[in-house]
Scaffold this active site. Structure first.
Site: not given
Ligand code: UD1
Ligand code: CA
Length: 488
Positions: A25, A32, A353, A371, A425
């Site tokens: 997103r 992100k 700088r 600098k 100057s």
């Molecule tokens: C997740 C939760 C949701 C919660 C929300 C809060 C799950 C399935 N859902 O959703 O219930 O309300 O967070 O913000 O957990 N990540 C990994 N590996 C992966 C997928 C994700 O490391 O395979 C990490 C992402 O980088 C992120 C975090 O996990 O930091 C959450 O992932 P994200 O995709 O943001 O989850 P949400 O859909 O927001």
């Molecule tokens: Ca999230």
């Protein structure tokens, strides 16, 4: 507790930060968690708060742009010292799968009975006190796992917290999997969890990908543990703003403003005047002394420390710099990686700088660029000058329009002005060159050779004065015009 009996030591804490995801997103080429707010990539804010728990282990799961995420975290002051380590999730099969990659932690000495504190990497506003409260609730309740929840007006996009009639946690349903009734639930999963190391991995191996996103969901942990007859808890945090995830650029801007606002509030509480806290950008690590006044749209970044009784003008941008007490920075100055001693006056429109050192009481005026130079105590360069690779002694006066010609197209060369030098100057100092103690350089000179102490150096062309020249020219023009009219 009996007298003399010792409280059992709290179980150790291992922190796991989930940082392998992509973040669609954001509509960005960059993951992100690398997007910067208040001076640091999003994930670094989370990691730094976690490090303040002094956990027995601190790990981040990386995957998408793993090298960049690893580098960003490693660069943060204190994280490597806190023992930060990295776990790779080769394919991003969901948050449950991400946690599973950290299973080797469980076998580590001292961690078998640890609490695993799992943090989504996209909650940059999280406070230390909230993590402590979550841990406390988890330990007190004796739960196998605890999730931090909050109530929000618009729960869309979040996992909904489903409770039974007694209010006990049943499960968490993702937005994309929720039915109409579940979508109406306003209590959401904030993505912050505690789980017992001893049970979490076995339970997570049982998650299935039969859901809308085809992923292993970490929140599925809760119904799995319940089915085994273990206690699970939902710990509700009242301040939703602090625990909400950042998923798009609008939320990034909002979270950023909140971090700036927090630092401004702390500084005001400690005796700093901020003319407009909503229009000031002060990074979390910036230090500011008492009775300093900060003008609107000032940006103070990185490891900047500003003394007491300073005045920082509007639109000043100061990064990685140290300012002593009573420094006056007028409007619209840029100061980067510099050291400024007490009582100095800078600007408006000055540019310091990297590598600039201004000693006590120095004046650097409008449109002066400095600098990698030292300017000694009480010296002044008040108008339109460039001082690069210069070492300027005490009590010098550098006239308007002076330029150190420090670059020959290949190398940089030093300029040295000893104490008490006066540069007229519009002088060019062609480096390498030294002007000795107390020497004078006449205005408009191009100095290519060293000037000995106490001398006067002049290199301008002798002035020629032609008496009556202007009057003669006027007459010639008049005569020409009359001739042309006569012809017509
Ligand atoms: C997740 C939760 C949701 C919660 C929300 C809060 C799950 C399935 N859902 O959703 O219930 O309300 O967070 O913000 O957990 N990540 C990994 N590996 C992966 C997928 C994700 O490391 O395979 C990490 C992402 O980088 C992120 C975090 O996990 O930091 C959450 O992932 P994200 O995709 O943001 O989850 P949400 O859909 O927001
Ligand atoms: Ca999230």
């Amino acid at each position: 507790m009996k007298k003399g009996a010792r409280r059992p030591a709290a179980s150790p804490v291992a922190v796991l930060i989930l940082a392998a995801g992509r973040g669609q997103r954001m509509k960005s080429g960059r993951v992100k968690l690398l997007h910067v707010l208040a001076g640091a990539p999003m994930v670094c804010h989370v990691a730094r708060v976690a490090a303040r728990l002094t956990p027995a282990a601190l790990a981040a799961v990386v995957g998408n742009q793993a090298d960049e995420v690893t580098a960003a975290l490693s660069k943060q002051p204190g994280l490597i010292d806190a023992g930060l380590e990295f776990v790779t999730q080769e394919r991003q099969l969901g948050t449950g799968h991400a946690v599973l990659q950290a299973e080797p932690l469980r076998a580590r000495a001292g961690l078998k009975k640890a609490v695993l504190l799992i943090l989504n990497g996209d909650v940059p506003l999280i406070r230390l006190s909230t993590l402590r409260a979550l841990l406390k609730h988890h330990r007190r309740s004796g739960a196998a796992a605890t999730v931090l929840t909050t109530r929000v007006d618009d729960p869309s996009g979040y996992g909904r917290v489903v409770r039974d009639e007694q209010g006990d946690l049943l499960s968490i349903v993702e937005d994309k999997d929720a039915g109409a009734a579940q979508k109406k639930i306003h209590e959401i999963n904030a993505g912050l969890y505690c789980a017992e190391m001893s049970v979490v991995f076995d339970a997570l191996r049982r998650t299935r990908r039969a859901n809308a996103q085809g992923e292993h969901y970490l929140p599925d942990l809760f119904p799995i543990l319940r089915k085994r007859g273990l206690r699970v808890e939902a710990y509700r945090h009242e301040e939703a703003e602090e625990v909400l995830g950042v998923n798009d650029r609008s939320e990034l801007a909002r979270a950023s403003r909140i971090l700036y606002r927090r630092r401004a509030e702390d500084l005001m509480a400690s005796g700093v005047t901020i003319l407009d806290p909503e229009c000031t950008y002060i990074d979390p690590d910036v230090q500011v002394g008492q009775d300093t006044v900060i003008g609107p749209l000032a940006r103070l970044e990185g490891a900047t420390a500003i003394g007491a009784g300073c005045s920082i003008g509007a639109l000043a941008h100061i990064a990685g710099s140290t300012l002593g007490d009573g420094v006056l920075v007028r409007d619209m100055c840029v100061i980067t990686d510099s050291k400024v001693a007490g009582g100095a006056q800078i600007g408006p429109f000055a540019h310091l700088r990297p590598g600039t050192v201004l000693e006590t009481g120095v004046h650097i005026g409008n449109f002066v660029e400095v600098k990698k130079s030292r300017v000694g105590r009480g010296s002044k360069a008040n108008h339109l000058a460039y001082l690069g690779d210069a070492d300027i002694g005490e009590g010098c006066n550098v006239g308007a329009g002076t330029i150190t010609c420090n670059y020959d197209g290949v190398h940089k060369h030093p300029t040295r002005l000893e104490d008490g030098v006066f540069i007229g100057s519009d002088t060019q100092l062609v480096a390498p060159v030294t002007v000795g103690r107390g020497a004078y350089v006449g205005a408009g000179s191009t100095i290519t050779k060293d000037v000995p102490a106490g001398a006067l150096a002049l290199s301008r062309v002798q002035q020629r004065t032609i008496e009556g020249w202007a009057e003669r020219r006027r007459q010639e023009r008049q005569e020409r015009l009359e001739r042309e009219r006569g012809k017509a």
